[in-house]
Design a protein around this motif. Structure first.
Motif, PDB file in Angstrom:
ATOM      1  N   ILE A  81       5.555   8.808  16.742  1.00  0.00           N
ATOM      2  CA  ILE A  81       7.021   8.218  17.714  1.00  0.00           C
ATOM      3  C   ILE A  81       7.291   8.910  19.126  1.00  0.00           C
ATOM      4  CG2 ILE A  81       9.170   8.017  17.648  1.00  0.00           C
ATOM      5  CD1 ILE A  81       9.453   8.619  14.961  1.00  0.00           C
ATOM      6  N   SER A  82       6.713   9.576  19.089  1.00  0.00           N
ATOM      7  CA  SER A  82       6.598  10.001  21.178  1.00  0.00           C
ATOM      8  C   SER A  82       5.970   9.704  22.308  1.00  0.00           C
ATOM      9  CB  SER A  82       6.633  11.679  21.274  1.00  0.00           C
ATOM     10  OG  SER A  82       6.895  12.466  22.580  1.00  0.00           O
ATOM     11  N   PRO A  83       4.713   9.626  21.402  1.00  0.00           N
ATOM     12  CA  PRO A  83       3.781   8.649  21.895  1.00  0.00           C
ATOM     13  C   PRO A  83       3.344   7.376  22.124  1.00  0.00           C
ATOM     14  CG  PRO A  83       2.217   9.927  19.933  1.00  0.00           C
ATOM     15  CD  PRO A  83       4.054  10.519  20.468  1.00  0.00           C
ATOM     16  N   ASN A  84       3.810   6.700  21.405  1.00  0.00           N
ATOM     17  CA  ASN A  84       4.233   5.622  20.868  1.00  0.00           C
ATOM     18  C   ASN A  84       2.356   4.787  20.226  1.00  0.00           C
ATOM     19  OD1 ASN A  84       3.523   2.694  22.285  1.00  0.00           O
ATOM     20  ND2 ASN A  84       5.630   3.106  21.275  1.00  0.00           N
ATOM     21  N   LYS A  85       2.666   5.780  19.061  1.00  0.00           N
ATOM     22  CA  LYS A  85       0.762   5.299  18.587  1.00  0.00           C
ATOM     23  C   LYS A  85       1.161   5.141  17.160  1.00  0.00           C
ATOM     24  CE  LYS A  85      -3.149   8.310  17.301  1.00  0.00           C
ATOM     25  NZ  LYS A  85      -3.642   9.583  18.268  1.00  0.00           N
ATOM     26  N   PRO A  86       0.167   4.411  16.593  1.00  0.00           N
ATOM     27  CA  PRO A  86       0.760   3.507  15.744  1.00  0.00           C
ATOM     28  C   PRO A  86      -0.287   4.643  14.348  1.00  0.00           C
ATOM     29  CG  PRO A  86      -0.688   2.094  16.227  1.00  0.00           C
ATOM     30  CD  PRO A  86      -0.281   3.232  17.706  1.00  0.00           C
ATOM     31  N   CYS A  87       0.742   4.502  12.980  1.00  0.00           N
ATOM     32  CA  CYS A  87      -0.714   5.445  11.574  1.00  0.00           C
ATOM     33  C   CYS A  87       0.152   4.223  11.047  1.00  0.00           C
ATOM     34  CB  CYS A  87      -0.287   6.941  12.080  1.00  0.00           C
ATOM     35  SG  CYS A  87       1.637   7.302  11.339  1.00  0.00           S
ATOM     36  N   LEU A  88      -1.163   4.697  10.042  1.00  0.00           N
ATOM     37  CA  LEU A  88      -0.835   3.747   8.265  1.00  0.00           C
ATOM     38  C   LEU A  88      -0.679   5.151   7.301  1.00  0.00           C
ATOM     39  CD1 LEU A  88      -1.459   1.089   6.662  1.00  0.00           C
ATOM     40  CD2 LEU A  88      -3.862   2.187   6.487  1.00  0.00           C
ATOM     41  N   ILE A  89       0.181   5.140   6.367  1.00  0.00           N
ATOM     42  CA  ILE A  89       0.551   5.922   5.646  1.00  0.00           C
ATOM     43  C   ILE A  89       0.539   5.886   4.040  1.00  0.00           C
ATOM     44  CG2 ILE A  89       2.219   8.024   4.730  1.00  0.00           C
ATOM     45  CD1 ILE A  89       2.978   6.341   8.313  1.00  0.00           C
ATOM     46  N   SER A  90      -0.630   6.302   3.535  1.00  0.00           N
ATOM     47  CA  SER A  90      -0.960   6.470   2.285  1.00  0.00           C
ATOM     48  C   SER A  90      -0.336   6.924   1.323  1.00  0.00           C
ATOM     49  CB  SER A  90      -2.510   6.536   1.634  1.00  0.00           C
ATOM     50  OG  SER A  90      -3.176   5.426   2.218  1.00  0.00           O
ATOM     51  N   ASN A  91       0.878   6.812   0.164  1.00  0.00           N
ATOM     52  CA  ASN A  91       1.392   7.922  -0.922  1.00  0.00           C
ATOM     53  C   ASN A  91       3.070   7.885  -0.606  1.00  0.00           C
ATOM     54  OD1 ASN A  91      -1.323   8.297  -2.652  1.00  0.00           O
ATOM     55  ND2 ASN A  91      -1.876   9.314  -0.964  1.00  0.00           N
ATOM     56  N   SER A  92       3.150   7.356  -0.017  1.00  0.00           N
ATOM     57  CA  SER A  92       4.487   7.415   0.303  1.00  0.00           C
ATOM     58  C   SER A  92       5.724   6.334   0.069  1.00  0.00           C
ATOM     59  CB  SER A  92       4.820   6.380   2.097  1.00  0.00           C
ATOM     60  OG  SER A  92       5.706   6.991   2.621  1.00  0.00           O
ATOM     61  N   VAL A  93       5.382   5.415  -0.556  1.00  0.00           N
ATOM     62  CA  VAL A  93       6.060   4.401  -1.378  1.00  0.00           C
ATOM     63  C   VAL A  93       5.788   4.213  -2.956  1.00  0.00           C
ATOM     64  CG1 VAL A  93       7.080   3.303   0.532  1.00  0.00           C
ATOM     65  CG2 VAL A  93       5.185   2.664  -0.850  1.00  0.00           C
ATOM     66  N   ASN A  94       4.847   5.449  -3.703  1.00  0.00           N
ATOM     67  CA  ASN A  94       4.444   5.345  -4.841  1.00  0.00           C
ATOM     68  C   ASN A  94       5.669   5.242  -6.041  1.00  0.00           C
ATOM     69  OD1 ASN A  94       1.866   5.412  -3.575  1.00  0.00           O
ATOM     70  ND2 ASN A  94       1.492   7.675  -4.268  1.00  0.00           N
ATOM     71  N   HIS A  95       6.662   5.705  -5.477  1.00  0.00           N
ATOM     72  CA  HIS A  95       7.781   5.504  -6.664  1.00  0.00           C
ATOM     73  C   HIS A  95       9.115   4.469  -6.612  1.00  0.00           C
ATOM     74  CE1 HIS A  95       9.151   7.147  -2.537  1.00  0.00           C
ATOM     75  NE2 HIS A  95      10.661   6.737  -2.826  1.00  0.00           N
ATOM     76  N   TRP A  96       8.685   3.939  -5.969  1.00  0.00           N
ATOM     77  CA  TRP A  96       8.935   2.834  -5.559  1.00  0.00           C
ATOM     78  C   TRP A  96       8.909   1.597  -6.509  1.00  0.00           C
ATOM     79  CZ3 TRP A  96       9.069  -0.088  -0.160  1.00  0.00           C
ATOM     80  CH2 TRP A  96       9.277   0.623   0.699  1.00  0.00           C
ATOM     81  N   PRO A  97       9.875   1.097  -7.815  1.00  0.00           N
ATOM     82  CA  PRO A  97       9.721   0.360  -9.116  1.00  0.00           C
ATOM     83  C   PRO A  97       9.397  -0.912  -8.302  1.00  0.00           C
ATOM     84  CG  PRO A  97      12.015   1.130  -9.131  1.00  0.00           C
ATOM     85  CD  PRO A  97      11.376   1.313  -7.532  1.00  0.00           C
ATOM     86  N   ALA A  98       9.456  -1.390  -7.302  1.00  0.00           N
ATOM     87  CA  ALA A  98       8.716  -2.851  -6.651  1.00  0.00           C
ATOM     88  C   ALA A  98       7.357  -2.670  -6.812  1.00  0.00           C
ATOM     89  CB  ALA A  98       9.355  -3.095  -5.856  1.00  0.00           C
ATOM     90  N   LEU A  99       6.429  -1.334  -6.947  1.00  0.00           N
ATOM     91  CA  LEU A  99       4.794  -1.564  -6.400  1.00  0.00           C
ATOM     92  C   LEU A  99       4.466  -2.812  -8.086  1.00  0.00           C
ATOM     93  CD1 LEU A  99       4.118   0.963  -4.670  1.00  0.00           C
ATOM     94  CD2 LEU A  99       3.897  -1.025  -3.680  1.00  0.00           C
ATOM     95  N   SER A 100       4.932  -1.987  -9.532  1.00  0.00           N
ATOM     96  CA  SER A 100       5.139  -2.545 -10.423  1.00  0.00           C
ATOM     97  C   SER A 100       6.286  -3.855 -10.398  1.00  0.00           C
ATOM     98  CB  SER A 100       5.460  -1.679 -11.307  1.00  0.00           C
ATOM     99  OG  SER A 100       6.575  -0.952 -10.999  1.00  0.00           O
ATOM    100  N   ARG A 101       6.989  -3.530 -10.735  1.00  0.00           N
ATOM    101  CA  ARG A 101       7.718  -4.857 -11.059  1.00  0.00           C
ATOM    102  C   ARG A 101       7.930  -6.674 -10.552  1.00  0.00           C
ATOM    103  NH1 ARG A 101      13.759  -2.204 -11.875  1.00  0.00           N
ATOM    104  NH2 ARG A 101      13.493  -0.654 -12.798  1.00  0.00           N
ATOM    105  N   TRP A 102       6.930  -6.382  -9.211  1.00  0.00           N
ATOM    106  CA  TRP A 102       7.361  -7.645  -8.378  1.00  0.00           C
ATOM    107  C   TRP A 102       5.795  -7.928  -8.593  1.00  0.00           C
ATOM    108  CZ3 TRP A 102       9.324  -6.032  -2.711  1.00  0.00           C
ATOM    109  CH2 TRP A 102      10.825  -5.831  -2.708  1.00  0.00           C
ATOM    110  N   SER A 103       4.914  -7.591  -9.656  1.00  0.00           N
ATOM    111  CA  SER A 103       3.877  -7.847  -9.654  1.00  0.00           C
ATOM    112  C   SER A 103       3.930  -8.737 -10.602  1.00  0.00           C
ATOM    113  CB  SER A 103       2.780  -6.808 -10.219  1.00  0.00           C
ATOM    114  OG  SER A 103       3.045  -6.758 -11.485  1.00  0.00           O
ATOM    115  N   SER A 104       5.522  -8.911 -11.489  1.00  0.00           N
ATOM    116  CA  SER A 104       5.223 -10.377 -12.415  1.00  0.00           C
ATOM    117  C   SER A 104       6.334 -11.245 -11.569  1.00  0.00           C
ATOM    118  CB  SER A 104       6.539  -9.583 -13.714  1.00  0.00           C
ATOM    119  OG  SER A 104       7.135 -10.595 -14.155  1.00  0.00           O
ATOM    120  N   THR A 105       5.738 -12.629 -11.310  1.00  0.00           N
ATOM    121  CA  THR A 105       6.356 -13.788 -10.870  1.00  0.00           C
ATOM    122  C   THR A 105       7.689 -13.850 -11.745  1.00  0.00           C
ATOM    123  OG1 THR A 105       4.329 -14.707  -9.910  1.00  0.00           O
ATOM    124  CG2 THR A 105       6.610 -15.815 -10.005  1.00  0.00           C
TER     125      THR A 105
END
Length: 394
Positions: free
Chosen positions: A50-74
């Motif tokens: 945040i302070s240096p205004n620098k982007p990053c990619l984060i893995s394993n941060s939202v694995n607990h979200w039900p959306a990852l499994s539920r939203w694969s179903s139309t």
């Protein structure tokens, strides 16, 4: 110092800035952003990103979200939102809020907004899935479900239980909760042109992939931001056709002129028209896959395309946190105000250009209302066509 020398010195200073930012903060060898394999602590996120205004990619941060499994179903999506009415953005090519040739003259670019309709979610989702022929009449029509007004907590509220209402480590680091949470459902045709937002953005992909092309705020001159007439698509369900009409009252939108993926025919022209973009440092590029989160700092320029899942859909949720309008914002405004010395930057020329654009818009409007260019004499018609607004070099 003479104007020519000042222009050269300014240009060199700005180009040195592009390199210094990469060397001192962003990394100048790989042109890839940091990839964290686990969520950072609030202190690490604040200090290192945040302070240096620098982007990053984060893995394993939202694995607990039900959306990852539920939203694969139309079926699940349609059932959960069966009674919801949502906003659908329709364009003939998937490029809303982007520069598009005006229908009355292909050399005149306008800032084109999508046609927006409200409809039941199940119908809207089918339109996204069937995009490119969603009109049913053989003409192109691309649907995109997005409404940048906290739509996830409004139009899509019934899905909100499937995701966290904020990103805890980001909220603690930023000292606030998100101002808006948005849902995005699109397909391979939906593309977002280069722009910047005054938000700290946490962008989580649920299904499919999103590809970002990124440039830091210090590269603002490479975006060739120009004022373009504002227009909007109007879609007819009866004919399946789009019309692009100038908005009334007339207004102009400052927008980035650069397309990072021009067609083969346009590549040579764009390279000569936008040399600062093509000859400067390479943009950063990152692909955000399902289950990953991109931190996109405030005021970073970004272009977004997507690769859908097996259903033909890309689904994402993003969290907009208020940015701090601090000294970095003041520095950006100062940098953006710096112009290279040239005739096109002089106040008198800018005023002449603005007045001429007003005259040209009057002519375009008259053409839309049924008047023909033939009403102009040969000399006036040629002058009008040559003056039609288009991106210009610095």
């Amino acid at each position: 110092m003479c104007p020519e020398a000042m222009s050269t010195a300014t240009k060199l200073a700005i180009e040195n800035l592009w390199e210094e930012v990469r060397e001192l903060s962003l990394g100048s060898t790989t042109y890839q952003i940091d990839h964290l394999t686990s969520p950072p602590t609030p202190l690490q996120f604040l200090r290192d990103y945040i302070s240096p205004n620098k982007p990053c990619l984060i893995s394993n941060s939202v694995n607990h979200w039900p959306a990852l499994s539920r939203w694969s179903s139309t079926h699940y999506l349609k059932k959960t939102l069966s009674s919801s009415t949502v906003s659908v953005h329709l364009t003939p090519n998937g490029r809303a809020d982007s520069l598009t040739p005006h229908r009355d003259n292909s050399s005149s670019l306008v800032f084109a907004s999508a046609h927006v309709e409200k409809m039941p979610f199940p119908v809207a989702l089918e339109m996204v899935s069937q995009s490119d022929t969603c009109s049913g009449k053989g003409s192109n029509c691309v649907a995109y479900l997005q409404e940048q007004n906290d739509c996830f907590r409004n139009e899509y509220f019934d899905l909100s239980q499937d995701c966290d209402d904020h990103i805890p480590w980001a909220s603690e680091a930023l000292g606030c909760l998100p101002e808006a949470v948005n849902l995005w459902i699109g397909n391979e045709f939906s593309v977002t042109s280069f722009h910047k937002d005054h938000y700290e953005n946490l962008y989580a992909v649920i299904s499919g992939e999103k590809h970002f092309v990124l440039l830091p705020p210090t590269d603002v001159h490479r975006m060739y931001i120009r004022e373009y007439p504002s227009a909007q698509y109007h879609y007819s369900r009866d004919t399946g056709d789009f019309k692009l009409e100038l908005k009334e009252p007339k207004r102009y939108v400052p927008w980035c002129s650069v397309d990072p993926y021009p067609s083969f025919e346009e590549k040579g022209r764009d390279m000569s028209r936008f040399p600062l973009y093509y000859k400067g440092p390479k943009p950063f590029e990152v692909t955000v896959k399902a289950g990953q989160v991109l931190y996109l700092p405030s005021m970073w320029f970004h272009h977004v395309s997507q690769r859908p899942d097996s259903r033909g859909l890309t689904v994402a949720v993003n969290y907009w946190y208020d940015m701090r309008f601090d000294i970095k914002y003041a520095y950006f405004n100062f940098l953006q105000s710096i112009k290279y010395s040239s005739r096109s930057d002089s106040p008198s020329h800018q005023q002449e250009t603005l007045e001429q654009q007003e005259d040209d818009l009057d002519v375009i409007s008259s053409v839309q209302n049924g008047a023909a260019l033939e009403q102009l004499n040969d000399g006036e018609e040629e002058q009008f066509i040559n003056r039609l607004p288009h991106p210009c070099d610095i």
